[in-house]
Design a protein around this motif. Structure first.
Motif, PDB file in Angstrom:
ATOM      1  N   ARG A 140       4.551   5.388   4.054  1.00 39.14           N
ATOM      2  CA  ARG A 140       3.794   3.962   2.777  1.00 39.14           C
ATOM      3  C   ARG A 140       3.209   3.996   2.032  1.00 39.14           C
ATOM      4  O   ARG A 140       3.303   2.892   0.590  1.00 39.14           O
ATOM      5  N   ASN A 141       2.521   5.357   2.229  1.00 38.10           N
ATOM      6  CA  ASN A 141       1.414   5.596   1.155  1.00 38.10           C
ATOM      7  C   ASN A 141       1.836   6.237   0.350  1.00 38.10           C
ATOM      8  O   ASN A 141       2.280   7.799   0.510  1.00 38.10           O
ATOM      9  N   LEU A 142       1.614   7.025  -1.445  1.00 42.63           N
ATOM     10  CA  LEU A 142       1.260   8.473  -1.793  1.00 42.63           C
ATOM     11  C   LEU A 142      -0.027   8.218  -1.921  1.00 42.63           C
ATOM     12  O   LEU A 142      -1.123   7.342  -2.062  1.00 42.63           O
ATOM     13  N   ILE A 143      -1.026   8.988  -2.298  1.00 41.91           N
ATOM     14  CA  ILE A 143      -2.247   9.855  -2.123  1.00 41.91           C
ATOM     15  C   ILE A 143      -2.241  11.148  -3.178  1.00 41.91           C
ATOM     16  O   ILE A 143      -1.562  11.724  -3.176  1.00 41.91           O
ATOM     17  N   VAL A 144      -2.830  10.376  -5.105  1.00 43.99           N
ATOM     18  CA  VAL A 144      -3.303  11.496  -5.455  1.00 43.99           C
ATOM     19  C   VAL A 144      -4.278  11.145  -6.399  1.00 43.99           C
ATOM     20  O   VAL A 144      -5.013  10.777  -5.884  1.00 43.99           O
ATOM     21  N   THR A 145      -4.316  12.558  -6.997  1.00 44.06           N
ATOM     22  CA  THR A 145      -6.059  12.414  -7.463  1.00 44.06           C
ATOM     23  C   THR A 145      -5.689  12.424  -8.919  1.00 44.06           C
ATOM     24  O   THR A 145      -5.037  12.191  -9.384  1.00 44.06           O
ATOM     25  N   ALA A 146      -6.988  11.051  -8.834  1.00 41.92           N
ATOM     26  CA  ALA A 146      -7.235  11.492 -10.493  1.00 41.92           C
ATOM     27  C   ALA A 146      -7.603  12.390 -11.749  1.00 41.92           C
ATOM     28  O   ALA A 146      -7.897  12.860 -10.990  1.00 41.92           O
ATOM     29  N   ARG A 147      -7.473  11.882 -12.593  1.00 42.22           N
ATOM     30  CA  ARG A 147      -8.901  13.065 -13.835  1.00 42.22           C
ATOM     31  C   ARG A 147      -9.504  12.993 -13.130  1.00 42.22           C
ATOM     32  O   ARG A 147     -10.125  13.845 -13.739  1.00 42.22           O
ATOM     33  N   THR A 148     -10.667  11.825 -12.582  1.00 42.82           N
ATOM     34  CA  THR A 148     -11.582  12.358 -12.725  1.00 42.82           C
ATOM     35  C   THR A 148     -12.399  12.659 -10.619  1.00 42.82           C
ATOM     36  O   THR A 148     -13.361  13.228 -11.326  1.00 42.82           O
ATOM     37  N   GLY A 149     -11.354  13.364 -10.581  1.00 40.38           N
ATOM     38  CA  GLY A 149     -11.005  13.839  -8.937  1.00 40.38           C
ATOM     39  C   GLY A 149     -10.744  13.188  -7.809  1.00 40.38           C
ATOM     40  O   GLY A 149     -10.594  13.690  -6.169  1.00 40.38           O
ATOM     41  N   GLU A 150     -11.279  11.762  -8.337  1.00 37.10           N
ATOM     42  CA  GLU A 150     -10.971  10.939  -7.482  1.00 37.10           C
ATOM     43  C   GLU A 150      -9.858  10.793  -6.361  1.00 37.10           C
ATOM     44  O   GLU A 150      -8.751  10.319  -7.490  1.00 37.10           O
ATOM     45  N   ARG A 151      -9.790  10.581  -5.396  1.00 35.06           N
ATOM     46  CA  ARG A 151      -8.297  10.951  -4.712  1.00 35.06           C
ATOM     47  C   ARG A 151      -8.275   8.950  -3.931  1.00 35.06           C
ATOM     48  O   ARG A 151      -9.129   8.395  -3.777  1.00 35.06           O
ATOM     49  N   ILE A 152      -7.060   9.046  -4.574  1.00 33.23           N
ATOM     50  CA  ILE A 152      -6.588   7.598  -4.789  1.00 33.23           C
ATOM     51  C   ILE A 152      -5.655   6.892  -3.813  1.00 33.23           C
ATOM     52  O   ILE A 152      -4.183   7.788  -3.539  1.00 33.23           O
ATOM     53  N   GLN A 153      -5.349   6.358  -2.441  1.00 32.92           N
ATOM     54  CA  GLN A 153      -4.252   6.055  -2.129  1.00 32.92           C
ATOM     55  C   GLN A 153      -3.789   4.696  -2.412  1.00 32.92           C
ATOM     56  O   GLN A 153      -4.108   3.504  -2.900  1.00 32.92           O
ATOM     57  N   ILE A 154      -2.127   4.893  -2.748  1.00 30.12           N
ATOM     58  CA  ILE A 154      -1.152   3.635  -3.760  1.00 30.12           C
ATOM     59  C   ILE A 154      -0.544   3.030  -2.341  1.00 30.12           C
ATOM     60  O   ILE A 154       0.767   4.237  -1.742  1.00 30.12           O
ATOM     61  N   PRO A 155       0.124   2.117  -2.273  1.00 27.05           N
ATOM     62  CA  PRO A 155       1.752   1.741  -1.604  1.00 27.05           C
ATOM     63  C   PRO A 155       2.560   2.362  -2.555  1.00 27.05           C
ATOM     64  O   PRO A 155       2.504   2.448  -3.210  1.00 27.05           O
ATOM     65  N   ALA A 156       3.124   3.308  -1.587  1.00 32.10           N
ATOM     66  CA  ALA A 156       4.566   3.685  -2.296  1.00 32.10           C
ATOM     67  C   ALA A 156       5.453   2.739  -3.113  1.00 32.10           C
ATOM     68  O   ALA A 156       5.860   2.982  -3.896  1.00 32.10           O
ATOM     69  N   LYS A 157       5.438   1.735  -1.819  1.00 30.32           N
ATOM     70  CA  LYS A 157       6.809   0.372  -2.861  1.00 30.32           C
ATOM     71  C   LYS A 157       6.360   0.312  -4.099  1.00 30.32           C
ATOM     72  O   LYS A 157       6.901  -0.663  -4.839  1.00 30.32           O
ATOM     73  N   HIS A 158       4.622   0.269  -4.984  1.00 37.09           N
ATOM     74  CA  HIS A 158       4.551   0.329  -6.527  1.00 37.09           C
ATOM     75  C   HIS A 158       5.553   1.242  -7.272  1.00 37.09           C
ATOM     76  O   HIS A 158       5.832   1.332  -8.610  1.00 37.09           O
ATOM     77  N   PHE A 159       5.764   2.359  -6.951  1.00 36.77           N
ATOM     78  CA  PHE A 159       6.589   2.884  -7.493  1.00 36.77           C
ATOM     79  C   PHE A 159       7.701   3.290  -7.552  1.00 36.77           C
ATOM     80  O   PHE A 159       8.248   3.645  -8.256  1.00 36.77           O
ATOM     81  N   HIS A 160       8.593   1.814  -6.950  1.00 35.66           N
ATOM     82  CA  HIS A 160       9.762   2.359  -6.673  1.00 35.66           C
ATOM     83  C   HIS A 160      10.999   2.060  -7.838  1.00 35.66           C
ATOM     84  O   HIS A 160      11.354   2.546  -8.316  1.00 35.66           O
ATOM     85  N   ARG A 161       9.903   1.243  -8.609  1.00 26.67           N
ATOM     86  CA  ARG A 161      10.543   0.882 -10.143  1.00 26.67           C
ATOM     87  C   ARG A 161      10.746   2.531 -11.005  1.00 26.67           C
ATOM     88  O   ARG A 161      10.888   1.867 -12.284  1.00 26.67           O
ATOM     89  N   PHE A 162      10.048   3.456 -10.688  1.00 23.07           N
ATOM     90  CA  PHE A 162       9.638   4.397 -11.437  1.00 23.07           C
ATOM     91  C   PHE A 162      10.587   5.693 -11.551  1.00 23.07           C
ATOM     92  O   PHE A 162      10.945   6.743 -11.721  1.00 23.07           O
ATOM     93  N   ILE A 163      11.250   5.563  -9.702  1.00 17.75           N
ATOM     94  CA  ILE A 163      12.440   6.388  -9.526  1.00 17.75           C
ATOM     95  C   ILE A 163      13.542   6.462 -10.330  1.00 17.75           C
ATOM     96  O   ILE A 163      14.037   5.447 -10.683  1.00 17.75           O
ATOM     97  N   GLN A 164      13.561   7.876 -10.935  1.00 17.81           N
ATOM     98  CA  GLN A 164      14.761   8.261 -11.868  1.00 17.81           C
ATOM     99  C   GLN A 164      15.782   9.349 -10.600  1.00 17.81           C
ATOM    100  O   GLN A 164      15.507   9.588  -9.823  1.00 17.81           O
ATOM    101  N   LYS A 165      17.224   9.956 -11.334  1.00 22.97           N
ATOM    102  CA  LYS A 165      17.552  10.847 -10.817  1.00 22.97           C
ATOM    103  C   LYS A 165      17.213  11.858 -10.477  1.00 22.97           C
ATOM    104  O   LYS A 165      17.612  12.638  -9.312  1.00 22.97           O
TER     105      LYS A 165
END
Length: 73
Positions: free
Chosen positions: A24-49
């Motif tokens: 359901r979620n991706l956890i990413v690390t920002a350039r500032t070092g902070e960890r951010i949890q983002i719902p995976a559905k927001h990335f669907h439009r960026f998926i390529q082959k």
């Protein structure tokens, strides 16, 4: 409002699990070092082959809710 930048590199196989709803979620690390949890559905439009690759900017409101997610490169 808060603004964070992060890099994301997921293979096509890794994206498949998120796209199919196994995760359901991706956890990413920002350039500032902070960890951010983002719902995976927001990335669907960026998926390529070959998956998702690039630098992203996320804008969050005062309560931490997503306002916008932008792919910079």
């Amino acid at each position: 409002m808060a603004c964070y930048q992060f890099s994301l590199h997921l293979s096509a196989e890794e994206c498949l699990g998120y796209y199919q709803g196994h995760y359901r979620n991706l956890i990413v690390t920002a350039r500032t070092g902070e960890r951010i949890q983002i719902p995976a559905k927001h990335f669907h439009r960026f998926i390529q082959k070959d998956g998702i690759h690039g630098l992203f900017t996320i804008l969050l409101d005062e309560k931490g809710k997503l306002i916008n997610l932008i792919k910079n490169s």
